[in-house]
Design a protein around this motif. Structure first.
Motif, PDB file in Angstrom:
ATOM      1  N   ILE A  13       0.387 -35.385  28.940  1.00  0.00           N
ATOM      2  CA  ILE A  13       0.445 -33.910  29.516  1.00  0.00           C
ATOM      3  C   ILE A  13       1.779 -35.236  30.642  1.00  0.00           C
ATOM      4  O   ILE A  13       3.239 -34.178  30.688  1.00  0.00           O
ATOM      5  CB  ILE A  13      -0.203 -33.910  31.060  1.00  0.00           C
ATOM      6  CG1 ILE A  13      -1.534 -33.234  30.338  1.00  0.00           C
ATOM      7  CG2 ILE A  13       0.303 -33.259  31.521  1.00  0.00           C
ATOM      8  CD1 ILE A  13      -3.133 -32.797  31.011  1.00  0.00           C
ATOM      9  N   ALA A  98       4.195 -21.679  33.582  1.00  0.00           N
ATOM     10  CA  ALA A  98       3.716 -22.483  32.984  1.00  0.00           C
ATOM     11  C   ALA A  98       1.460 -22.802  34.106  1.00  0.00           C
ATOM     12  O   ALA A  98       1.052 -22.726  33.411  1.00  0.00           O
ATOM     13  CB  ALA A  98       4.193 -24.284  33.235  1.00  0.00           C
ATOM     14  N   GLY A  99       1.590 -22.853  34.664  1.00  0.00           N
ATOM     15  CA  GLY A  99       0.245 -22.491  35.487  1.00  0.00           C
ATOM     16  C   GLY A  99      -0.254 -21.481  35.225  1.00  0.00           C
ATOM     17  O   GLY A  99      -1.658 -21.412  35.973  1.00  0.00           O
ATOM     18  N   PHE A 102      -2.210 -22.094  32.411  1.00  0.00           N
ATOM     19  CA  PHE A 102      -3.295 -23.227  32.579  1.00  0.00           C
ATOM     20  C   PHE A 102      -4.421 -22.800  33.135  1.00  0.00           C
ATOM     21  O   PHE A 102      -5.325 -23.345  32.710  1.00  0.00           O
ATOM     22  CB  PHE A 102      -2.646 -24.308  32.810  1.00  0.00           C
ATOM     23  CG  PHE A 102      -1.489 -24.986  32.589  1.00  0.00           C
ATOM     24  CD1 PHE A 102      -1.887 -25.738  31.052  1.00  0.00           C
ATOM     25  CD2 PHE A 102      -0.416 -25.828  32.542  1.00  0.00           C
ATOM     26  CE1 PHE A 102      -1.703 -26.549  29.983  1.00  0.00           C
ATOM     27  CE2 PHE A 102       0.375 -26.563  32.304  1.00  0.00           C
ATOM     28  CZ  PHE A 102       0.383 -27.387  31.070  1.00  0.00           C
ATOM     29  N   ILE A 105      -5.766 -20.257  30.232  1.00  0.00           N
ATOM     30  CA  ILE A 105      -6.586 -21.314  29.544  1.00  0.00           C
ATOM     31  C   ILE A 105      -7.783 -21.760  29.694  1.00  0.00           C
ATOM     32  O   ILE A 105      -8.858 -22.287  28.667  1.00  0.00           O
ATOM     33  CB  ILE A 105      -5.724 -22.661  28.390  1.00  0.00           C
ATOM     34  CG1 ILE A 105      -4.486 -21.968  28.022  1.00  0.00           C
ATOM     35  CG2 ILE A 105      -5.942 -23.893  27.879  1.00  0.00           C
ATOM     36  CD1 ILE A 105      -5.164 -20.785  26.965  1.00  0.00           C
ATOM     37  N   GLY A 106      -7.788 -22.717  30.860  1.00  0.00           N
ATOM     38  CA  GLY A 106      -8.648 -22.962  31.683  1.00  0.00           C
ATOM     39  C   GLY A 106     -10.142 -21.789  32.107  1.00  0.00           C
ATOM     40  O   GLY A 106     -11.241 -22.837  31.498  1.00  0.00           O
TER      41      GLY A 106
END
Length: 164
Positions: A13, A98-99, A102, A105-106
Motif C-alpha cells: 500500500i 479511491a476511498g 476501498f 471492496i471492504g
C-alpha cells in the motif's frame, strides 16, 4: 502469519500511495516496482510460489523496465515536476474515488460468505504450462504479438516522426 501479511500489505500500500502521490514520474515508477514486489511477497507467503515468481519476473522486472524506458524516451524539460496529476482538485477527487472504491471492496469482503475450509488443490506449474502452451496457445501468442506491437509503437511515438 498475520503479522507477516499485514507488514507485506503495508509495504504494498505504501508503494501504491507513492505511485499516486509522487511528483516525479521516475519515482512513481520505482514505487510501482516496490508495490509489485510487495504483491509477489504476499504470493510467496501464502504458498503460491508460481504466482510469486511470475509476479517478480513479469511485473517487477519486465513491466517496470518497460515503464522506466518509456519515461526516459519521452522528451521533457525537467523531471522534477513531471507528474501531471498534482493539482489539488484532482487529488481530492481521486482520493474520494479511491476511498469509495476501498469502501465498496471492504463491504464486498465483509458481506461475502467465507469458504468452509475445503479449498480446491492449486494447479502446479506443469498444469498451467499444459494449458498455456497447449489449450490456450493461440491467445497466448496473440497477446505476445500485441505486446510487441505496443512496444514498437511506443518507441516510434517516443522517437517522433521525421521532420522532413
Amino acid at each position: 502469519m498475520s503479522i507477516v501479511f499485514y507488514f507485506l500489505a503495508a509495504v504494498t500500500i505504501i508503494g501504491a500511495l507513492g505511485v499516486v502521490l509522487s511528483p516525479n514520474v521516475v519515482h512513481s515508477a520505482l514505487f510501482l516496482v516496490l508495490s509489485f514486489i510487495g504483491v509477489a511477497a504476499i504470493y510467496f507467503s501464502i504458498g503460491a510460489e508460481f504466482l510469486g515468481a511470475v509476479q517478480l519476473m513479469v511485473y517487477s522486472g519486465a513491466v517496470a523496465v518497460l515503464i522506466v524506458m518509456a519515461i526516459m524516451l519521452t522528451r521533457r524539460d525537467s523531471m522534477a515536476q513531471s507528474n501531471p496529476s498534482q493539482k489539488l482538485f484532482r487529488r481530492v477527487v481521486t482520493g474520494l474515488l479511491a476511498g469509495g472504491f476501498f469502501f465498496l471492496i471492504g463491504l464486498g469482503i465483509v458481506l461475502s460468505p467465507l469458504p468452509d475450509g475445503d479449498l480446491a488443490p492449486s494447479a502446479g506449474a506443469h498444469e498451467i504450462a499444459q494449458r498455456m502452451l497447449g489449450t490456450y496457445v493461440l491467445p497466448f501468442e496473440i497477446v505476445a504479438v500485441l505486446l510487441l506491437v505496443a512496444m514498437v509503437g511506443a518507441l516510434v511515438l517516443a522517437r517522433g516522426g521525421d521532420t522532413e
